[in-house]
Structure formats: structure tokens, C-alpha cells
Design a protein around this motif. Structure first.
Motif, PDB file in Angstrom:
ATOM      1  N   ASP A 288      -8.763  10.725   0.564  1.00  0.00           N
ATOM      2  CA  ASP A 288      -8.082  10.802  -0.723  1.00  0.00           C
ATOM      3  C   ASP A 288      -7.497  12.193  -0.817  1.00  0.00           C
ATOM      4  O   ASP A 288      -8.129  13.106  -1.306  1.00  0.00           O
ATOM      5  CB  ASP A 288      -9.074  10.539  -1.854  1.00  0.00           C
ATOM      6  N   ASN A 315       3.591   3.442   3.015  1.00  0.00           N
ATOM      7  CA  ASN A 315       3.423   2.803   4.319  1.00  0.00           C
ATOM      8  C   ASN A 315       2.660   1.484   4.180  1.00  0.00           C
ATOM      9  O   ASN A 315       3.175   0.418   4.516  1.00  0.00           O
ATOM     10  CB  ASN A 315       2.664   3.736   5.270  1.00  0.00           C
ATOM     11  N   LYS A 353      -6.163   1.220  -2.016  1.00  0.00           N
ATOM     12  CA  LYS A 353      -5.922   2.360  -1.135  1.00  0.00           C
ATOM     13  C   LYS A 353      -4.439   2.379  -0.780  1.00  0.00           C
ATOM     14  O   LYS A 353      -3.932   1.458  -0.142  1.00  0.00           O
ATOM     15  CB  LYS A 353      -6.773   2.247   0.130  1.00  0.00           C
ATOM     16  N   ASP A 355      -1.438   4.234   1.105  1.00  0.00           N
ATOM     17  CA  ASP A 355      -1.108   5.154   2.192  1.00  0.00           C
ATOM     18  C   ASP A 355       0.386   5.460   2.113  1.00  0.00           C
ATOM     19  O   ASP A 355       1.220   4.583   2.336  1.00  0.00           O
ATOM     20  CB  ASP A 355      -1.469   4.516   3.533  1.00  0.00           C
ATOM     21  N   THR A 356       0.733   6.716   1.768  1.00  0.00           N
ATOM     22  CA  THR A 356       2.121   7.121   1.633  1.00  0.00           C
ATOM     23  C   THR A 356       2.462   8.189   2.659  1.00  0.00           C
ATOM     24  O   THR A 356       1.590   8.695   3.364  1.00  0.00           O
ATOM     25  CB  THR A 356       2.397   7.675   0.222  1.00  0.00           C
ATOM     26  N   VAL A 360      -2.896   9.883   1.287  1.00  0.00           N
ATOM     27  CA  VAL A 360      -3.600   8.665   0.904  1.00  0.00           C
ATOM     28  C   VAL A 360      -4.261   8.862  -0.454  1.00  0.00           C
ATOM     29  O   VAL A 360      -4.811   9.928  -0.743  1.00  0.00           O
ATOM     30  CB  VAL A 360      -4.665   8.290   1.956  1.00  0.00           C
ATOM     31  N   THR A 362      -6.832   6.641  -3.352  1.00  0.00           N
ATOM     32  CA  THR A 362      -7.578   5.442  -3.732  1.00  0.00           C
ATOM     33  C   THR A 362      -7.723   5.393  -5.235  1.00  0.00           C
ATOM     34  O   THR A 362      -7.977   6.419  -5.880  1.00  0.00           O
ATOM     35  CB  THR A 362      -8.974   5.427  -3.079  1.00  0.00           C
TER      36      THR A 362
END
Length: 368
Positions: A288, A315, A353, A355-356, A360, A362
Motif C-alpha cells: 500500500d 493496471n 486492491k 494497482d496503478t 498500489v 488497498t
């Protein structure tokens, strides 16, 4: 022969990769000052000495929880909290001076750590939850039910706090206001750990018997409205309780850790020793590393869809159950916003969660 050898090497390699990526359950031995690692599916022992706290001069280690990418362990008699990396490496100690005295269970509640606190030394408030941020700094305290032993977030604006006396289980709003009882006084006595089940119910470790109600020490499952759904009284003096992913239960007492078959109620000891609380460890939820402002999720709670918006391209988005199981995955989004369909999921609390390209994050999502 070469083919068989290659197969064995590959099986060993991938088997170890799978084992390391799986969830596990941790439980503490307060006499040996060790933490055992168990298989999350069936409770079988993976490593009986996963963490050793003897060098820290630990007292009665009681509560345990994952806080982001750390494991937090409460010391009831030394009034402090030890933190470890997910691989069991010692990181730091949160001292008693933050307001800890006779501490028991601890859990993440509303993005804080709530520590049940029965004593009044070290600037602590007797019969309270001490609120800490994820760095271990005090955020204040809320007065609670008498003799509090554990706290858990219900995922819908409230925490449930157990009492070691016969006062039941208290419901508390996130702002500290009391909202009544989940379990009324005089029904159960000596309630120690509380954990959520995969069906959204709660499993309780009940240490002692209540003469007035006739409910004896044992393992109890209650509904979100506080009704007793099932109980097993062939294991007694319980401290900890948790459900394994195969639907059975683990419970602990001064004799060890027992596995309870949910269908038959039969119990089997899987490890001997003076054991306390359990926690589920999920490495998939540990990362995170971007600020909350970079991710927006709405509406939350939701009935059908959620919108996810960030300041960078997304992503992958993964949705986990409260017990850490992957239930949905959305890959190759490659946009800064997306709309996800959750219509087919049951009502529950989930972990999202995201994911960029910036990192990341959460977040908690409630499906109603």
C-alpha cells in the motif's frame, strides 16, 4: 530418469512458490514466546517457530493482527506491542507510554488499530480501546464495556468488543458512541477472541461457563444479529478462535491448538502448548504505497457497480474477500477510471486492491 528428475525439481520449485504466496494463520504460544505458522486451509503446522520473541523479554503475548505489511503482537503483561515484517523479522516495539495497560486483543478498525485495554497504568484508561495509527502513535481512547478482551470491525460503521466478564459483546460506532450490545449480558461469560467467518457470521472463543444461561465454555458461532447458530463444548477454556478456509475451525487453550470439524464437532489437537489468539496473514494485501487521494471508489457501499478513479492509469484491480481469497480480477484496464460490475457478489465486506502506474492502494468496499 532425466524427465522424472526435471519434474521433481519443477514440482519442488513451484510448490514452494505456491506455499509462499498462500495465506497462513499465525497463533502465539505465550509460554514458549513463539508464534506458530499454520496452513490457512486446514490448520496443519507449517512452522512451529515462525517468530521467536524470547530475545525481546516478552511477557504474556496475547493478540496478533496484520497491519498493512507488518504483524503486530500485543504483550498483556509488559504493556507493549511488537511489530514484525511478514517474513517474521523483528521491526520495532510500540512502548507502554502511548497509553497501554493490561492489553489484550487488537484489530484494524476504520483504518486505525484498536487495542483492548483493561488497566490504568502508563496513562491508560481502564476498560477502553486505545486507538493507534499505523505508525503506533496514539489517537486517543474510547471507553468500553467492562474487562474488554478483543475488538473487530464489522465493516459497516461499527466495532464489536468482547468482555471477559458476563457483560456480553458491545457494539460501538467508529466515533466511540455505544450502539447497544451484539450479545446481551448474562448469556456468555469469558468471551476472548472474536473473528469473522466466510459466511459473515462470527466465531467466538469462550473461556468460562455462565451458570445463569447454562452456556458452557467452548467454541461458539453467532449471527450478525447476535443469535447463537452453533456451539461445540467439547473444547473448553478457549482463548483464540478462527475459521480455516475449508470451513472448519481452530481454537486454542492452555493445552494447545485444536481443530474442530464443523460438520461433526469432533476435535483433534494439532499442536501442544499454551496458545492464545490467531490471525490470518495475507501477503497479497500488504502493499500500500500511494496516498489515499490518488484513488477514489464510489458509490461505497454499493449494490451493483463501483467506479474507480485515479490520477494515473490503472493496471489491475483485484477484489478479495474479508478472509483474503481472490474473488474477482480485472486486468489490462490501462485507463485512469473504470466501472466494475459487482452485481453477482453476495452482500459482504471486500478488500479492493488497485494497482496503478503510481503504486498500489488497498481499500475496503461494502456490497449491500
Amino acid at each position: 530418469m532425466k524427465t522424472n528428475l526435471l519434474f521433481l525439481i519443477l514440482a519442488f520449485f513451484f510448490g514452494n512458490v505456491i506455499l509462499k504466496s498462500q495465506q497462513s494463520i499465525l497463533v502465539m504460544n505465550s509460554t514458549a514466546k513463539t508464534v506458530a505458522q499454520l496452513n490457512a486451509a486446514d490448520g496443519s503446522v507449517i512452522n512451529s517457530g515462525f517468530i521467536n520473541l524470547t530475545s525481546l523479554s516478552a511477557g504474556t503475548i496475547k493478540g496478533i493482527v496484520q497491519v498493512q505489511d507488518k504483524i503486530w503482537i500485543s504483550d498483556q503483561t509488559n504493556n507493549r506491542i511488537y511489530t514484525f515484517a511478514l517474513d517474521g523479522t523483528y521491526v520495532s516495539t510500540i512502548p507502554s507510554t502511548v497509553g497501554l495497560s493490561n492489553i489484550r486483543g487488537l484489530n484494524v478498525v476504520n483504518n486505525e488499530v484498536w487495542v483492548t485495554n483493561a488497566g490504568s497504568a502508563n496513562g491508560a484508561i481502564a476498560n477502553s480501546v486505545r486507538r493507534l495509527d499505523f505508525a503506533g502513535n496514539s489517537l486517543g481512547a474510547y471507553n468500553t464495556i467492562a474487562d474488554p478482551f478483543d475488538a473487530i470491525d464489522n465493516g459497516a460503521g461499527k466495532a464489536y468488543i468482547t468482555s471477559f466478564g458476563s457483560s456480553g459483546i458491545q457494539m460501538m460506532n467508529y466515533d466511540g458512541t455505544v450502539a447497544g450490545n451484539l450479545v446481551d449480558a448474562g448469556i456468555l461469560s469469558g468471551i476472548e477472541q472474536i473473528n469473522k467467518t466466510s459466511a459473515g457470521n462470527y466465531v467466538l472463543a469462550v473461556f468460562s461457563s455462565n451458570a445463569a444461561s447454562g452456556n458452557t465454555s467452548g467454541l461458539y458461532v453467532i449471527s450478525p444479529t447476535g443469535n447463537i447458530l452453533n456451539k461445540w463444548n467439547n473444547v473448553t477454556g478457549l482463548r483464540g478462535a478462527i475459521q480455516t478456509s475449508n470451513g472448519n475451525y481452530l481454537c486454542s487453550n492452555s493445552n494447545g491448538v485444536q481443530k474442530v470439524d464443523a460438520a461433526t464437532g469432533a476435535s483433534t489437537q494439532i499442536i501442544a502448548g499454551n496458545y492464545q489468539y490467531f490471525t490470518l496473514i495475507n501477503g497479497n494485501l500488504a502493499v500500500d504505497n500511494i496516498a489515499a487521494k490518488y484513488v477514489s471508489v464510489f458509490p461505497n457501499p454499493t449494490t451493483d457497480y463501483i467506479n474507480v478513479e485515479t490520477e494515473s492509469k490503472i493496471n489491475t484491480v483485484q477484489l478479495f474477500s474479508a478472509s483474503g481469497q481472490l474473488v474477482k480480477q480485472f486486468k489490462n484496464i490501462n485507463e485512469s477510471k473504470t466501472k466494475l460490475n459487482l452485481h453477482d457478489l453476495p452482500v459482504n465486506v471486500y478488500i479492493l486492491k488497485v494497482d496503478t502506474q503510481q503504486g498500489v492502494k488497498t481499500l475496503k468496499v461494502i456490497k449491500k
